[in-house]
Scaffold this active site. Structure first.
Site, PDB file in Angstrom:
ATOM      1  N   VAL A 108       0.783  -1.098   0.213  1.00 14.50           N
ATOM      2  CA  VAL A 108      -0.329   0.161  -0.010  1.00 14.50           C
ATOM      3  C   VAL A 108       0.929   1.307   0.504  1.00 14.50           C
ATOM      4  CG1 VAL A 108      -2.032  -1.123   1.245  1.00 14.50           C
ATOM      5  CG2 VAL A 108      -0.286   0.184   2.884  1.00 14.50           C
ATOM      6  N   GLY A 109       2.217   1.206   0.671  1.00 16.63           N
ATOM      7  CA  GLY A 109       3.109   2.160   0.126  1.00 16.63           C
ATOM      8  C   GLY A 109       3.006   2.903  -0.642  1.00 16.63           C
ATOM      9  N   HIS A 126       2.112   1.822  -3.681  1.00 11.56           N
ATOM     10  CA  HIS A 126       0.966   1.944  -4.587  1.00 11.56           C
ATOM     11  C   HIS A 126      -0.150   2.540  -4.138  1.00 11.56           C
ATOM     12  CE1 HIS A 126      -2.330  -0.518  -7.066  1.00 11.56           C
ATOM     13  NE2 HIS A 126      -3.052  -0.318  -6.160  1.00 11.56           N
ATOM     14  N   ASN A 169       2.819   4.813 -11.651  1.00 14.25           N
ATOM     15  CA  ASN A 169       3.065   3.326 -10.867  1.00 14.25           C
ATOM     16  C   ASN A 169       3.802   2.607 -11.496  1.00 14.25           C
ATOM     17  OD1 ASN A 169       2.584   3.987  -8.636  1.00 14.25           O
ATOM     18  ND2 ASN A 169       0.258   3.630  -8.566  1.00 14.25           N
ATOM     19  N   TYR A 170       3.722   2.754 -12.788  1.00 13.45           N
ATOM     20  CA  TYR A 170       5.026   1.620 -13.332  1.00 13.45           C
ATOM     21  C   TYR A 170       5.994   2.583 -13.882  1.00 13.45           C
ATOM     22  CZ  TYR A 170       0.709  -0.837 -14.875  1.00 13.45           C
ATOM     23  OH  TYR A 170      -0.865  -1.650 -14.824  1.00 13.45           O
TER      24      TYR A 170
HETATM   25  C1  LIG Z   1       2.543  -8.133  -9.853  1.00 17.66           C
HETATM   26  C2  LIG Z   1       1.910  -6.226  -9.969  1.00 17.66           C
HETATM   27  C3  LIG Z   1       0.657  -6.381 -10.222  1.00 17.66           C
HETATM   28  C4  LIG Z   1       0.633  -4.550 -10.375  1.00 17.66           C
HETATM   29  N1  LIG Z   1      -0.843  -4.541 -10.493  1.00 17.66           N
HETATM   30  C5  LIG Z   1      -1.071  -2.953 -10.443  1.00 17.66           C
HETATM   31  C6  LIG Z   1      -2.789  -2.927 -10.482  1.00 17.66           C
HETATM   32  O1  LIG Z   1      -3.258  -3.716 -10.517  1.00 17.66           O
HETATM   33  N2  LIG Z   1      -3.091  -1.173 -10.533  1.00 17.66           N
HETATM   34  C7  LIG Z   1      -1.735  -0.328 -10.570  1.00 17.66           C
HETATM   35  O2  LIG Z   1      -2.036   0.429 -10.467  1.00 17.66           O
HETATM   36  N3  LIG Z   1      -0.939  -0.474  -9.854  1.00 17.66           N
HETATM   37  C8  LIG Z   1      -0.020  -1.732 -10.058  1.00 17.66           C
HETATM   38  N4  LIG Z   1       1.288  -2.126  -9.880  1.00 17.66           N
HETATM   39  C9  LIG Z   1       2.388  -1.230 -10.493  1.00 17.66           C
HETATM   40  C10 LIG Z   1       2.429  -0.632  -8.566  1.00 17.66           C
HETATM   41  O3  LIG Z   1       0.789  -0.089  -8.115  1.00 17.66           O
HETATM   42  C11 LIG Z   1       3.700  -0.095  -7.982  1.00 17.66           C
HETATM   43  O4  LIG Z   1       4.538  -1.150  -8.313  1.00 17.66           O
HETATM   44  C12 LIG Z   1       4.106  -0.041  -6.806  1.00 17.66           C
HETATM   45  O5  LIG Z   1       4.766   0.901  -6.892  1.00 17.66           O
HETATM   46  C13 LIG Z   1       3.694  -0.661  -5.852  1.00 17.66           C
HETATM   47  O6  LIG Z   1       3.771  -0.535  -4.387  1.00 17.66           O
HETATM   48  P1  LIG Z   1       4.959  -1.086  -3.520  1.00 17.66           P
HETATM   49  O7  LIG Z   1       4.878  -0.659  -2.276  1.00 17.66           O
HETATM   50  O8  LIG Z   1       4.650  -2.459  -3.168  1.00 17.66           O
HETATM   51  O9  LIG Z   1       6.768  -1.007  -4.404  1.00 17.66           O
HETATM   52  P2  LIG Z   1       7.556  -0.808  -3.309  1.00 17.66           P
HETATM   53  O10 LIG Z   1       9.029  -0.823  -4.851  1.00 17.66           O
HETATM   54  O11 LIG Z   1       8.053  -0.358  -2.237  1.00 17.66           O
HETATM   55  O12 LIG Z   1       7.527   1.188  -3.344  1.00 17.66           O
HETATM   56  C14 LIG Z   1       7.545   1.514  -5.121  1.00 17.66           C
HETATM   57  C15 LIG Z   1       7.865   3.374  -4.941  1.00 17.66           C
HETATM   58  O13 LIG Z   1       7.162   3.893  -3.872  1.00 17.66           O
HETATM   59  C16 LIG Z   1       7.825   4.007  -2.338  1.00 17.66           C
HETATM   60  N5  LIG Z   1       7.239   3.006  -1.256  1.00 17.66           N
HETATM   61  C17 LIG Z   1       7.165   2.436  -1.120  1.00 17.66           C
HETATM   62  N6  LIG Z   1       6.790   2.535   0.208  1.00 17.66           N
HETATM   63  C18 LIG Z   1       6.587   4.147   1.407  1.00 17.66           C
HETATM   64  C19 LIG Z   1       6.337   4.158   2.249  1.00 17.66           C
HETATM   65  N7  LIG Z   1       5.633   4.095   3.351  1.00 17.66           N
HETATM   66  N8  LIG Z   1       6.672   6.356   2.172  1.00 17.66           N
HETATM   67  C20 LIG Z   1       7.215   6.464   1.249  1.00 17.66           C
HETATM   68  N9  LIG Z   1       6.899   5.813  -0.171  1.00 17.66           N
HETATM   69  C21 LIG Z   1       7.355   4.723  -0.197  1.00 17.66           C
HETATM   70  C22 LIG Z   1       9.538   3.369  -2.674  1.00 17.66           C
HETATM   71  O14 LIG Z   1      10.422   4.332  -1.963  1.00 17.66           O
HETATM   72  C23 LIG Z   1       9.636   3.292  -4.060  1.00 17.66           C
HETATM   73  O15 LIG Z   1       9.590   4.407  -4.951  1.00 17.66           O
HETATM   74  C24 LIG Z   1       1.654  -3.370  -9.779  1.00 17.66           C
HETATM   75  C25 LIG Z   1       2.916  -3.883 -10.220  1.00 17.66           C
HETATM   76  C26 LIG Z   1       3.252  -5.515  -9.832  1.00 17.66           C
HETATM   77  C27 LIG Z   1       4.644  -5.914  -9.302  1.00 17.66           C
END
Ligand SMILES: Cc1cc2nc3c(=O)[nH]c(=O)nc-3n(C[C@H](O)[C@H](O)[C@H](O)COP(=O)(O)OP(=O)(O)OC[C@H]3O[C@@H](n4cnc5c(N)ncnc54)[C@H](O)[C@@H]3O)c2cc1C
Length: 381
Positions: A71-72, A74, A322-323
């Site tokens: 959720v961070g 995304h 987000n991509y």
């Molecule tokens: C398998 C897969 C399916 C996906 N499906 C979708 C989808 O259906 N719809 C969609 O919109 N997107 C989708 N995505 C893209 C997804 O939204 C992004 O990859 C998103 O950045 C994931 O967030 P994360 O916290 O899991 O990743 P991370 O790589 O941990 O974080 C991504 C970025 O956010 C920052 N971040 C994370 N947590 C915090 C925090 N607590 N405070 C400040 N910054 C933070 C990190 O520093 C980094 O720059 C998908 C990605 C994958 C890998």
């Protein structure tokens, strides 16, 4: 060093770079009366969906399809999923947040102010602090939604269907999200090496099957959707269904299991575009040729991206934050990055909002503590 609670550590290293570790910071508390939830940022969207469904069959949250996403990142970058047409992105449903800023202060919406709060809902949390939890609005959902997964090949009129889909997908009833995947598959074992295109309509309707059929007959009769193609299920079952196609009845516990997703799904290179005007039939046919003729590789995805330029948004050629795509431009690895340099990739993700994000960054993090290869730079740098 800031200590937020026992699960979070933040270290300031000698080169003034903040290292963040979030461990177990994943509690979720749901208030069904107020229809809100506090979600800590170590949680995945699958865990959030699971906890909502545990508490209520009539509440839902609009976020992405893959439950393993955190959720961070995304939420702070947008977050779209099967409820996006009805309720918007995940970021649209954020009503409060707690974060640690560059001065090591713990802030909420009130103390950070509306500009800062705006920036972390789509501008990416990473440039603006460390978000520790989100407060989100939950939405009413009927006890049954309807899904279908229908594939059409070129022989089954896929080209015309995709052409029509481009004209109606954004105009149908808001309860209907007509998601389309295009895949090239080996067409038949007898035509060795030859590939064919499949148009896969993977769809969610917030309502019952009869209402869905009525809407489809009105807006998209060419698909010839039959009642037998449709499955009524609860919202939480639909999450599992869209998540690599588990059958109805699969236990929601799979949403808590990190191992259910294969590594291939977790690690991939994606590129994104915005198609603003429908692609012509001839354009689609040329596109099928591109998809059919090559082996999948990074080079192939970049070639396809170059080829698509004529069909997609221009000046800027927009991309979905987000991509994350480092091909569209990056900051300097060492030292400062100028506004002009960051603007190259920045306007592609944020259009004119990039300037507002830079102003906010300049105010709240002037020494650029929170930075990465595509973080918003402060103006002084
Ligand atoms: C398998 C897969 C399916 C996906 N499906 C979708 C989808 O259906 N719809 C969609 O919109 N997107 C989708 N995505 C893209 C997804 O939204 C992004 O990859 C998103 O950045 C994931 O967030 P994360 O916290 O899991 O990743 P991370 O790589 O941990 O974080 C991504 C970025 O956010 C920052 N971040 C994370 N947590 C915090 C925090 N607590 N405070 C400040 N910054 C933070 C990190 O520093 C980094 O720059 C998908 C990605 C994958 C890998």
């Amino acid at each position: 060093m800031v200590e937020y609670d026992e699960f979070l550590g933040v270290w300031m290293t000698c080169d003034n770079k903040v290292e963040l570790i979030i461990l177990n910071l994943r509690s979720i508390s749901i208030d069904t009366q107020k229809k809100t939830a506090w979600v800590q940022t170590g949680a995945t969207i699958g865990e959030l969906y699971y906890r909502i469904a545990q508490k209520s069959k009539k509440l839902a949250f609009p976020a992405g399809v893959c439950p393993n996403v955190g959720v961070g990142g995304h939420f702070s970058g947008g977050g779209y999923g099967m409820l996006a047409r009805k309720f918007g992105t995940a970021a649209d449903s954020i009503i409060d947040a707690k974060l640690i800023d560059a001065n090591e202060q713990i802030l909420d919406r009130k103390s950070m102010g509306e500009d800062h709060f705006w920036a972390i809902r789509g501008g990416g949390g990473t440039s603006f602090g460390i978000i520790t939890s989100w407060k989100v609005k939950l939405h009413d959902i009927p006890e049954k939604v309807t899904v279908f997964n229908v594939t059409r090949t070129l022989e089954q009129n896929a080209t015309q269907l995709v052409y029509k889909w481009q004209h109606i997908a954004d105009k149908v009833d808001d309860n209907l999200l007509l998601r389309l995947f295009l895949r090239s598959n080996i067409s038949s074992p007898f035509k060795r090496g030859q590939r064919s295109i499949n148009a896969i309509f993977f769809t969610m309707f917030v309502g019952g099957v009869d209402e869905l059929l009525h809407e489809m007959k009105k807006s998209f009769p060419e698909l010839e959707l039959m009642k037998e193609d449709c499955i009524e299920m609860s919202w939480i079952e639909s999450i599992i269904y869209f998540y690599i196609g588990f059958p109805k009845g699969t236990s929601p516990d799979v949403l808590l299991n990190w191992n259910t997703t294969t590594k291939k799904q977790l690690y991939f290179k994606g590129k994104s575009d915005y198609v603003q005007h429908p692609i012509s039939i001839n354009g689609l046919k040329a596109f099928w040729m591109k998809m059919e003729n090559s082996k999948r590789s990074l080079d192939w995805s970049r070639t396809l991206y170059r080829y698509m330029a004529k069909y997609v948004s221009k000046s800027p050629r927009a991309a979905y934050f987000n991509y994350r795509d480092l091909d569209i431009g990056v900051n300097n690895i060492n030292g400062n990055t100028s506004y002009e340099q960051a603007r190259i990739w920045g306007v592609k993700y944020f259009k004119n909002n990039f300037d507002r994000l830079v102003k906010i960054k300049t105010k709240i993090d002037p020494t650029n503590i929170f930075r990465n290869e595509q973080s918003i730079p402060p103006l002084l740098s």
